[in-house]
Write a protein that holds these residues in place. Structure first.
Motif, mmCIF file in Angstrom:
data_model
loop_
_atom_site.group_PDB
_atom_site.id
_atom_site.type_symbol
_atom_site.label_atom_id
_atom_site.label_comp_id
_atom_site.label_asym_id
_atom_site.label_seq_id
_atom_site.Cartn_x
_atom_site.Cartn_y
_atom_site.Cartn_z
ATOM 1 N N THR A 12 0.811 -1.232 0.000
ATOM 2 C CA THR A 12 0.000 0.000 0.000
ATOM 3 C C THR A 12 0.839 1.274 0.000
ATOM 4 O OG1 THR A 12 -0.198 -0.396 2.358
ATOM 5 C CG2 THR A 12 -2.157 -0.794 1.023
ATOM 6 N N SER A 13 2.100 1.198 0.444
ATOM 7 C CA SER A 13 2.940 2.405 0.427
ATOM 8 C C SER A 13 3.236 2.850 -0.997
ATOM 9 C CB SER A 13 4.290 2.147 1.107
ATOM 10 O OG SER A 13 4.115 1.836 2.440
ATOM 11 N N ASP A 15 5.875 2.372 -2.632
ATOM 12 C CA ASP A 15 7.226 2.944 -2.659
ATOM 13 C C ASP A 15 8.093 2.255 -3.702
ATOM 14 O OD1 ASP A 15 6.943 0.627 -1.015
ATOM 15 O OD2 ASP A 15 9.011 0.932 -0.362
ATOM 16 N N GLY A 165 2.520 0.171 4.379
ATOM 17 C CA GLY A 165 1.543 1.255 4.385
ATOM 18 C C GLY A 165 0.566 1.052 5.530
ATOM 19 N N ASN A 189 2.453 3.495 7.515
ATOM 20 C CA ASN A 189 3.117 4.579 6.775
ATOM 21 C C ASN A 189 2.220 5.374 5.826
ATOM 22 O OD1 ASN A 189 5.832 4.196 7.783
ATOM 23 N ND2 ASN A 189 5.783 2.247 6.686
ATOM 24 N N ASP A 193 3.473 9.049 5.443
ATOM 25 C CA ASP A 193 4.144 9.363 4.167
ATOM 26 C C ASP A 193 3.454 10.540 3.474
ATOM 27 O OD1 ASP A 193 5.867 7.251 4.516
ATOM 28 O OD2 ASP A 193 5.127 6.045 2.836
ATOM 29 N N ASP A 205 9.302 10.103 6.175
ATOM 30 C CA ASP A 205 9.982 10.773 7.282
ATOM 31 C C ASP A 205 11.162 9.891 7.710
ATOM 32 O OD1 ASP A 205 10.677 12.144 9.563
ATOM 33 O OD2 ASP A 205 8.844 11.646 10.675
ATOM 34 N N ASN A 207 13.778 7.926 9.273
ATOM 35 C CA ASN A 207 14.006 7.513 10.676
ATOM 36 C C ASN A 207 12.984 8.082 11.666
ATOM 37 O OD1 ASN A 207 16.317 6.339 9.622
ATOM 38 N ND2 ASN A 207 17.569 8.119 10.118
ATOM 39 N N GLY A 303 9.230 -1.517 5.607
ATOM 40 C CA GLY A 303 10.049 -0.304 5.614
ATOM 41 C C GLY A 303 10.009 0.437 6.938
HETATM 42 N N1 LIG Z 1 14.672 4.986 6.715
HETATM 43 C C1 LIG Z 1 13.347 5.020 6.866
HETATM 44 N N2 LIG Z 1 12.793 5.787 7.834
HETATM 45 C C2 LIG Z 1 11.472 5.845 7.998
HETATM 46 N N3 LIG Z 1 10.601 5.179 7.223
HETATM 47 C C3 LIG Z 1 11.071 4.393 6.243
HETATM 48 C C4 LIG Z 1 12.465 4.261 6.013
HETATM 49 N N4 LIG Z 1 12.629 3.393 4.978
HETATM 50 C C5 LIG Z 1 11.393 3.012 4.583
HETATM 51 N N5 LIG Z 1 10.454 3.623 5.328
HETATM 52 C C6 LIG Z 1 8.992 3.520 5.216
HETATM 53 O O1 LIG Z 1 8.649 2.270 4.696
HETATM 54 C C7 LIG Z 1 7.706 2.410 3.619
HETATM 55 C C8 LIG Z 1 7.820 1.253 2.674
HETATM 56 O O2 LIG Z 1 7.617 0.074 3.407
HETATM 57 P P1 LIG Z 1 7.129 -1.255 2.715
HETATM 58 O O3 LIG Z 1 7.355 -2.340 3.671
HETATM 59 O O4 LIG Z 1 7.753 -1.367 1.367
HETATM 60 O O5 LIG Z 1 5.595 -0.960 2.581
HETATM 61 P P2 LIG Z 1 4.546 -1.570 1.554
HETATM 62 O O6 LIG Z 1 4.483 -3.035 1.840
HETATM 63 O O7 LIG Z 1 3.286 -0.856 1.872
HETATM 64 O O8 LIG Z 1 5.101 -1.267 0.196
HETATM 65 C C9 LIG Z 1 8.058 3.763 3.028
HETATM 66 O O9 LIG Z 1 6.946 4.292 2.345
HETATM 67 C C10 LIG Z 1 8.420 4.555 4.274
HETATM 68 O O10 LIG Z 1 7.268 5.064 4.869
#
Ligand SMILES: Nc1ncnc2c1ncn2[C@@H]1O[C@H](COP(=O)(O)OP(=O)(O)O)[C@@H](O)[C@H]1O
Ligand SMILES: [Mg+2]
Length: 376
Positions: A12-13, A15, A165, A189, A193, A205, A207, A303
């Motif tokens: 859902t993020s 990314d 997410g 997130n 995000d 954001d 860390n 993440g």
């Molecule tokens: N260094 C970091 N600091 C804070 N948040 C982070 C960092 N690295 C990744 N993230 C967070 O992790 C999210 C991605 O996580 P992920 O597990 O891939 O989610 P999804 O499964 O929803 O794709 C990013 O959108 C961000 O919010």
């Protein structure tokens, strides 16, 4: 020859698309790759999560574009790491969720598996969620079965916390596979995000540094927590339909207009960010304290495992019962690759005619083999 399965995840993020090549028993990662989205495709996928004009046509185009990106990404991974194609039994491709409506019995992931097979010449297992839904389940979360297979301990209670997410927990009571449960606890997130991007221009954001500048606004937090999802009993799952920037803006607007709001804090962007972070950790704490497990180990993946501020706050919140909070890297699997590896594992389960869901988690009527496959 050990069978290799490729897992592809885009959560859902939104990314990026995570790809792993893995084998099981014992778990081994042979290759990993993250693909960045073309910004236009990402915007379109994001837009498709909410009702809008001409959705079918737009969805069809995004379905094709995402599948091409995944297929080519897999070929790159195979070539870069010189994997033997004949060793790869199947690809497990989750696809991008553009609508998740368990209350209506449907969920939709796109990224056409036919195209992925044409490009890679490898069978693709996809559409993992709908069989569980057809059996009365939420179709989510699906990772707990994998977490259990990999991480359950004989004598220590464990919780695997996935911070994508959305946040979801797998509750793994020591030595009791039949008592495993799990559910989405709420946003992780997605809101942080979006809020961070609006005010800082950064995609997330880093860390949790920005949230650390702010202070949670108590009365706003209470308003956010009044969302129906938090009060629901598991099984439950959620997505962008429930938690998105429009919803957050509405809540803040209502909060400002509420004469009874008693908080002395202003809704500065960083205070709101700190509030969102607390919204996430509170729901997680509640899930763990209500699990019936007195104390144990929390392992974080996704993440969000890199959000040190979030982890620190979680540690503090869970201190009473001495839960430890670590990353799945401490169990030998990087937090970045847990979900994609879970879909490689689910592809293996399909190929071997084994179930992929946990009825106690999704609420389905029973164990089901999840997904459907394209032929080469
Ligand atoms: N260094 C970091 N600091 C804070 N948040 C982070 C960092 N690295 C990744 N993230 C967070 O992790 C999210 C991605 O996580 P992920 O597990 O891939 O989610 P999804 O499964 O929803 O794709 C990013 O959108 C961000 O919010
Ligand atoms: Mg991701």
């Amino acid at each position: 020859m050990t069978a290799i399965y490729i897992g592809v995840m885009t959560g859902t993020s939104m990314d990026g698309v995570d790809i792993v090549a893995a084998s099981f028993d014992p778990l081994q990662l042979h290759a990993t790759l993250t693909l960045a989205f073309d910004p236009d495709l990402r915007n379109e996928l994001m837009a498709l999560t909410l009702p809008d004009d001409n959705e079918i046509d737009r969805m069809g185009k995004a379905d094709v574009a995402l599948a091409k990106m995944i297929g080519e990404g897999i070929n790159t991974l195979i070539e870069q790491h010189q994997l033997d194609r004949s060793q790869i039994k199947a690809i497990g491709s989750h696809g991008q969720t553009i609508r998740h409506r368990p209350e209506h019995g449907f969920t939709l992931q796109i990224g056409d598996p036919n195209i992925i097979t044409e490009i890679t010449q490898i069978p693709v297992v996809s559409d993992f969620r709908r069989r569980d839904m057809a059996a009365g389940g939420q179709g989510a979360p699906l990772v707990p079965a994998f977490h259990q297979a990999l991480f359950q301990h004989e004598s220590i209670h464990r919780v695997i916390l996935n911070l994508g997410g959305i946040a979801n927990v797998s509750l793994l009571p020591a030595g009791a596979p039949e008592q495993v449960s799990g559910f989405d606890t709420g946003p992780a997130n997605i809101l942080m995000d979006a809020w961070c991007h609006r005010y800082t221009g950064q995609p997330y954001d880093e860390n949790g540094n920005w949230a650390a500048y702010g202070q949670p606004i108590r009365s706003l937090l209470e308003r956010l927590q009044a969302h129906d999802f938090f009060a629901k009993e598991p099984p439950k799952s959620t997505g962008r339909e429930d938690f998105n920037l429009d919803w957050l803006d509405d809540q803040i607007m209502d909060w400002r207009n509420d004469e009874l709001a008693y908080d002395e804090l202003e809704d500065t962007p960083e205070n709101v960010q700190a509030t969102l972070l607390k919204l996430t950790t509170r729901a997680i704490k509640k899930a763990i304290y209500r699990s019936g497990m007195e104390t144990g180990e929390v392992y974080v993946c996704g993440g969000g495992a890199y959000n040190s501020q979030l982890l620190e706050q979680l540690r503090w919140r869970l201190r009473k019962h001495q839960w430890t909070v670590q990353s799945t890297a401490d169990l030998g699997l990087s937090p970045t690759w847990v979900e994609a590896t879970a879909f490689a594992w689910l592809a293996m389960r399909f190929v071997e005619h084994l179930s992929g869901n946990l009825p106690a988690v999704t609420g389905a009527d029973g164990y089901r083999i999840l997904g459907s496959i394209t032929a080469v």
